[in-house]
Write a protein that holds these residues in place. Sequence first.
Motif, PDB file in Angstrom:
ATOM      1  N   ARG A  61     -47.130 -13.763 -12.091  1.00 23.00           N
ATOM      2  CA  ARG A  61     -47.014 -15.128 -11.747  1.00 23.00           C
ATOM      3  C   ARG A  61     -48.533 -15.691 -12.363  1.00 23.00           C
ATOM      4  O   ARG A  61     -48.998 -16.726 -11.414  1.00 23.00           O
ATOM      5  CB  ARG A  61     -46.923 -15.219 -10.430  1.00 23.00           C
ATOM      6  CG  ARG A  61     -45.524 -14.938  -9.740  1.00 23.00           C
ATOM      7  CD  ARG A  61     -45.458 -14.886  -8.230  1.00 23.00           C
ATOM      8  NE  ARG A  61     -43.901 -14.538  -7.658  1.00 23.00           N
ATOM      9  CZ  ARG A  61     -43.685 -13.346  -7.451  1.00 23.00           C
ATOM     10  NH1 ARG A  61     -44.458 -12.159  -7.611  1.00 23.00           N
ATOM     11  NH2 ARG A  61     -42.606 -12.854  -6.945  1.00 23.00           N
ATOM     12  N   SER A  63     -48.747 -17.523 -15.444  1.00 23.90           N
ATOM     13  CA  SER A  63     -48.551 -18.070 -16.320  1.00 23.90           C
ATOM     14  C   SER A  63     -49.152 -19.485 -16.323  1.00 23.90           C
ATOM     15  O   SER A  63     -49.736 -20.129 -17.266  1.00 23.90           O
ATOM     16  CB  SER A  63     -46.991 -18.302 -16.836  1.00 23.90           C
ATOM     17  OG  SER A  63     -46.187 -18.919 -15.643  1.00 23.90           O
ATOM     18  N   ASP A  64     -48.892 -20.123 -14.962  1.00 24.89           N
ATOM     19  CA  ASP A  64     -49.787 -21.225 -14.832  1.00 24.89           C
ATOM     20  C   ASP A  64     -51.211 -21.217 -14.943  1.00 24.89           C
ATOM     21  O   ASP A  64     -51.838 -22.361 -15.398  1.00 24.89           O
ATOM     22  CB  ASP A  64     -49.197 -21.778 -13.586  1.00 24.89           C
ATOM     23  CG  ASP A  64     -47.810 -22.184 -13.445  1.00 24.89           C
ATOM     24  OD1 ASP A  64     -47.118 -22.490 -14.379  1.00 24.89           O
ATOM     25  OD2 ASP A  64     -47.250 -22.465 -12.146  1.00 24.89           O
ATOM     26  N   HIS A  65     -51.756 -20.145 -14.535  1.00 25.22           N
ATOM     27  CA  HIS A  65     -53.194 -20.079 -14.611  1.00 25.22           C
ATOM     28  C   HIS A  65     -53.565 -20.120 -15.856  1.00 25.22           C
ATOM     29  O   HIS A  65     -54.855 -20.503 -16.408  1.00 25.22           O
ATOM     30  CB  HIS A  65     -53.444 -18.714 -13.828  1.00 25.22           C
ATOM     31  CG  HIS A  65     -54.755 -18.463 -13.244  1.00 25.22           C
ATOM     32  ND1 HIS A  65     -55.542 -17.335 -12.908  1.00 25.22           N
ATOM     33  CD2 HIS A  65     -56.025 -19.549 -13.197  1.00 25.22           C
ATOM     34  CE1 HIS A  65     -56.776 -17.473 -12.629  1.00 25.22           C
ATOM     35  NE2 HIS A  65     -57.011 -18.701 -12.762  1.00 25.22           N
ATOM     36  N   LEU A  67     -51.885 -21.028 -18.812  1.00 23.14           N
ATOM     37  CA  LEU A  67     -51.594 -22.592 -19.387  1.00 23.14           C
ATOM     38  C   LEU A  67     -52.644 -23.387 -18.816  1.00 23.14           C
ATOM     39  O   LEU A  67     -53.144 -24.325 -19.667  1.00 23.14           O
ATOM     40  CB  LEU A  67     -50.135 -22.775 -19.092  1.00 23.14           C
ATOM     41  CG  LEU A  67     -49.177 -21.915 -19.716  1.00 23.14           C
ATOM     42  CD1 LEU A  67     -47.630 -22.594 -19.154  1.00 23.14           C
ATOM     43  CD2 LEU A  67     -49.174 -21.970 -21.299  1.00 23.14           C
ATOM     44  N   SER A  68     -52.983 -23.320 -17.633  1.00 24.11           N
ATOM     45  CA  SER A  68     -54.008 -24.559 -17.288  1.00 24.11           C
ATOM     46  C   SER A  68     -55.378 -24.334 -17.955  1.00 24.11           C
ATOM     47  O   SER A  68     -56.055 -25.426 -18.172  1.00 24.11           O
ATOM     48  CB  SER A  68     -53.984 -24.478 -15.702  1.00 24.11           C
ATOM     49  OG  SER A  68     -54.743 -23.097 -15.123  1.00 24.11           O
ATOM     50  N   GLU A  98     -42.692 -15.220 -19.247  1.00 27.22           N
ATOM     51  CA  GLU A  98     -42.707 -16.647 -18.689  1.00 27.22           C
ATOM     52  C   GLU A  98     -43.470 -17.312 -20.063  1.00 27.22           C
ATOM     53  O   GLU A  98     -42.818 -18.398 -20.621  1.00 27.22           O
ATOM     54  CB  GLU A  98     -43.391 -16.899 -17.600  1.00 27.22           C
ATOM     55  CG  GLU A  98     -42.653 -16.547 -16.439  1.00 27.22           C
ATOM     56  CD  GLU A  98     -42.927 -14.983 -15.871  1.00 27.22           C
ATOM     57  OE1 GLU A  98     -43.438 -14.398 -16.717  1.00 27.22           O
ATOM     58  OE2 GLU A  98     -42.089 -14.568 -14.736  1.00 27.22           O
ATOM     59  N   HIS A 102     -41.715 -19.980 -22.472  1.00 30.16           N
ATOM     60  CA  HIS A 102     -42.347 -21.239 -22.842  1.00 30.16           C
ATOM     61  C   HIS A 102     -42.706 -21.492 -24.014  1.00 30.16           C
ATOM     62  O   HIS A 102     -42.463 -22.811 -24.663  1.00 30.16           O
ATOM     63  CB  HIS A 102     -43.828 -21.284 -21.808  1.00 30.16           C
ATOM     64  CG  HIS A 102     -44.510 -22.599 -21.916  1.00 30.16           C
ATOM     65  ND1 HIS A 102     -44.115 -23.601 -21.110  1.00 30.16           N
ATOM     66  CD2 HIS A 102     -45.400 -22.935 -22.665  1.00 30.16           C
ATOM     67  CE1 HIS A 102     -44.736 -24.538 -21.486  1.00 30.16           C
ATOM     68  NE2 HIS A 102     -45.655 -24.007 -22.039  1.00 30.16           N
TER      69      HIS A 102
END
Length: 287
Positions: A61, A63-65, A67-68, A98, A102
């Motif tokens: 979990r 991926s957002d970290h 990508l950001s 992910e 993406h």
Amino acid sequence: MNKNISNEPQPTLPLTSAHDGFFQAITDDIFCFTDKIVNVYFIGDPKKSSEWFLVDCGISRSSDHILSILTEKFGDAYPPKMIVLTHGHFDHVGAAYELAKHWSVNLFCHELELPYLSGEKDYAKPDPSVEGGMIAKLSGAFPYKSIDLTPFVKVLPSDGTIDGFTEWQWVHTPGHSPGQIALYRESDRALLSADAIITVKQDSLYDVLTQSEHLQGPPRYFTTDWEEAKQSAERLKHLNPNFIAPGHGLPMFGTEFKDSLEVLIKDFDRVSIPDYGKYTNDKKLLK
């Protein structure tokens, strides 16, 4: 076998460090980002083109970290040409599916690591009985099941090259996992060592939390072949690297790194190999 679904995240563990979210430009085209307790690397310049690649994908979990931080540091960044996985342990492939989905890119690994990344074979269980600190004792709860990253996962070329990145070569460094690799660039003798050599005592809760620098062999609780691990560390030293960008811990440079590497290889049995544990070889065999 209990096969994980390819897009099903592995369990999230309450692991972090003082350098969670830390971003460092090591050279003008090697960037290190620490996701909780593990490093991912951006190789190239994501602002200019897709001629860059990502090394490893952090914990579950994340991926957002990732990508950001990519957006924060590089703006409207191009997607990478590929993702290179140094090995398939849970803390290096957490966001692999992910991110591959993406960006619509492939994941590349050593052929011996493919069974663990295509749902075919589980890793050996981590060893909480191994000599070490609190994290070693807690390691029995760490994920070790195979994950299925098809259709994205592919095998690296067998000749040690990385397609499209002629300056870089991969080096087989088994011991911690059968198909673990490091990455090396001759022009500046840059070494991304994955978990073959790290700069933090990964079995110690205090050292992981504070990221205290100590050049080490691979994490003890997940290393199943210490003879191969020692040979892998020696193989990397023979490359005569100028600096190390490890899978765990901060990058290390200059005289400090050179001197520490000499000591590590000379005293590998004492410094890195645990005195006891399920996967500990007889140290006499390594001398």
